[in-house]
Design a protein around this motif. Sequence first.
Motif, short mmCIF file in Angstrom:
data_model
loop_
_atom_site.label_atom_id
_atom_site.label_comp_id
_atom_site.label_asym_id
_atom_site.label_seq_id
_atom_site.Cartn_x
_atom_site.Cartn_y
_atom_site.Cartn_z
N ARG A 33 0.82 -1.22 0.00
CA ARG A 33 0.00 0.00 0.00
C ARG A 33 0.85 1.26 0.00
O ARG A 33 0.56 2.22 -0.73
CB ARG A 33 -0.93 0.01 1.21
N ARG A 34 1.89 1.27 0.80
CA ARG A 34 2.73 2.47 0.87
C ARG A 34 3.45 2.73 -0.45
O ARG A 34 3.53 3.87 -0.92
CB ARG A 34 3.73 2.34 2.02
N ARG A 35 3.98 1.66 -1.04
CA ARG A 35 4.67 1.84 -2.32
C ARG A 35 3.67 2.27 -3.40
O ARG A 35 3.99 3.10 -4.26
CB ARG A 35 5.37 0.54 -2.73
N ALA A 36 2.47 1.71 -3.35
CA ALA A 36 1.45 2.09 -4.33
C ALA A 36 1.05 3.55 -4.18
O ALA A 36 0.95 4.28 -5.18
CB ALA A 36 0.22 1.20 -4.16
N MET A 37 0.84 4.00 -2.94
CA MET A 37 0.44 5.39 -2.72
C MET A 37 1.52 6.35 -3.20
O MET A 37 1.22 7.42 -3.74
CB MET A 37 0.14 5.63 -1.24
N LYS A 38 2.79 5.98 -3.03
CA LYS A 38 3.87 6.84 -3.51
C LYS A 38 3.84 6.91 -5.04
O LYS A 38 4.01 7.99 -5.63
CB LYS A 38 5.23 6.32 -3.04
N LEU A 39 3.61 5.77 -5.67
CA LEU A 39 3.52 5.76 -7.13
C LEU A 39 2.33 6.58 -7.62
O LEU A 39 2.44 7.34 -8.59
CB LEU A 39 3.40 4.32 -7.65
N PHE A 40 1.20 6.44 -6.94
CA PHE A 40 0.02 7.22 -7.33
C PHE A 40 0.29 8.71 -7.21
O PHE A 40 -0.16 9.50 -8.03
CB PHE A 40 -1.18 6.84 -6.45
N THR A 41 1.02 9.08 -6.16
CA THR A 41 1.35 10.49 -5.95
C THR A 41 2.34 10.99 -6.99
O THR A 41 2.20 12.10 -7.53
CB THR A 41 1.94 10.70 -4.54
N ASP A 51 1.65 -4.00 -12.29
CA ASP A 51 3.04 -4.41 -12.47
C ASP A 51 3.99 -3.40 -11.84
O ASP A 51 5.01 -3.77 -11.24
CB ASP A 51 3.36 -4.57 -13.95
N ASP A 52 3.68 -2.10 -11.99
CA ASP A 52 4.51 -1.05 -11.38
C ASP A 52 4.54 -1.20 -9.86
O ASP A 52 5.59 -1.09 -9.23
CB ASP A 52 3.97 0.34 -11.73
N PRO A 61 3.33 -9.78 -9.52
CA PRO A 61 1.92 -9.40 -9.68
C PRO A 61 0.98 -10.44 -9.07
O PRO A 61 -0.06 -10.09 -8.52
CB PRO A 61 1.76 -9.32 -11.20
N ARG A 62 1.37 -11.70 -9.17
CA ARG A 62 0.53 -12.76 -8.58
C ARG A 62 0.41 -12.57 -7.07
O ARG A 62 -0.68 -12.74 -6.50
CB ARG A 62 1.14 -14.12 -8.90
N THR A 63 1.51 -12.20 -6.42
CA THR A 63 1.47 -11.95 -4.98
C THR A 63 0.60 -10.74 -4.66
O THR A 63 -0.13 -10.74 -3.68
CB THR A 63 2.90 -11.74 -4.43
N SER A 70 -7.70 -6.04 -6.88
CA SER A 70 -7.52 -5.12 -7.99
C SER A 70 -6.80 -3.87 -7.50
O SER A 70 -6.69 -3.64 -6.29
CB SER A 70 -8.87 -4.72 -8.59
N LYS A 71 -6.33 -3.06 -8.43
CA LYS A 71 -5.72 -1.78 -8.08
C LYS A 71 -6.75 -0.88 -7.39
O LYS A 71 -6.43 -0.17 -6.43
CB LYS A 71 -5.17 -1.10 -9.33
N GLU A 72 -7.98 -0.91 -7.87
CA GLU A 72 -9.04 -0.09 -7.28
C GLU A 72 -9.26 -0.46 -5.82
O GLU A 72 -9.39 0.41 -4.95
CB GLU A 72 -10.33 -0.26 -8.07
N MET A 73 -9.30 -1.76 -5.53
CA MET A 73 -9.57 -2.20 -4.16
C MET A 73 -8.43 -1.85 -3.22
O MET A 73 -8.63 -1.70 -2.01
CB MET A 73 -9.83 -3.70 -4.12
N LEU A 74 -7.22 -1.68 -3.74
CA LEU A 74 -6.11 -1.25 -2.91
C LEU A 74 -6.40 0.13 -2.32
O LEU A 74 -6.05 0.42 -1.18
CB LEU A 74 -4.83 -1.21 -3.74
N VAL A 75 -7.08 0.97 -3.10
CA VAL A 75 -7.44 2.30 -2.62
C VAL A 75 -8.70 2.26 -1.77
O VAL A 75 -8.80 2.93 -0.73
CB VAL A 75 -7.63 3.27 -3.81
N ILE A 76 -9.67 1.48 -2.18
CA ILE A 76 -10.96 1.47 -1.50
C ILE A 76 -10.86 0.86 -0.11
O ILE A 76 -11.48 1.36 0.85
CB ILE A 76 -12.00 0.69 -2.34
N ALA A 77 -10.10 -0.21 0.03
CA ALA A 77 -10.02 -0.92 1.31
C ALA A 77 -9.49 -0.01 2.41
O ALA A 77 -8.48 0.68 2.22
CB ALA A 77 -9.14 -2.16 1.17
N ASP A 78 -10.16 0.01 3.55
CA ASP A 78 -9.74 0.84 4.68
C ASP A 78 -9.23 -0.06 5.80
O ASP A 78 -10.01 -0.71 6.49
CB ASP A 78 -10.91 1.68 5.17
#
Length: 204
Positions: A33-41, A51-52, A61-63, A70-78
């Motif tokens: 999540r942290r790495r994803a949020m940095k990429l989104f920013t 993949d990014d 990606p399998r992990t 999904s990428k969307e659920m990474l953001v939605i999940a609280d």
Amino acid sequence: MRTSMSQNRCMSETDPGCGLRESKKRRTRDKIRRRAMKLFTDKGYSQTTVDDIAAAADISPRTFFRYFPSKEMLVIADDLDEILVAAIRAQPDDMPPLMAVRVALDDAFQQVADDDWTTDVTRQQLLFTVPELRSALFSELERTIEMLASLLAERTGRTADDFEVRVTAGAVVGAMMGSGLNTSTDHARRSQALKFLEAGLPLR
């Protein structure tokens, strides 16, 4: 607040019942999540692929899909919901419901690491600003109201579909939204908003 966090999430490796396996899962999920949020920013939500994110988190990606569908659920999940729910239930039974929610939010804030709050603020900013996630925003708000209504029903001995219970839950969510979710003083503003709501919204 959003889709309930994974069951029995360990908040630290010293938590009772937090085994090595669960601890490793927690660390991996948090890292993703942290790495994803940095990429989104840095790159933007739309320009960032699964993949990014996987590459940034040093996983396949399998992990990634083992932790988020999904990428969307990474953001939605609280992942902070469970902490807030426990904090509300821990408040004294004779404490007024709105005060219980505010104090619980303060308690939850003290329990969560700064990095987790930063991640959550970024998550909420994405929900409010990314067009692809707008459709999820309404569901997020609706789910949050449902969660609060259930907790308020527990405290008042009413049902979660009680009119006054649902209006109160909606007012709490509206007050926090109106306070400005995307500010650097996010938590302080939420607490201030709930105090204003407790006072009966004495606008003059």
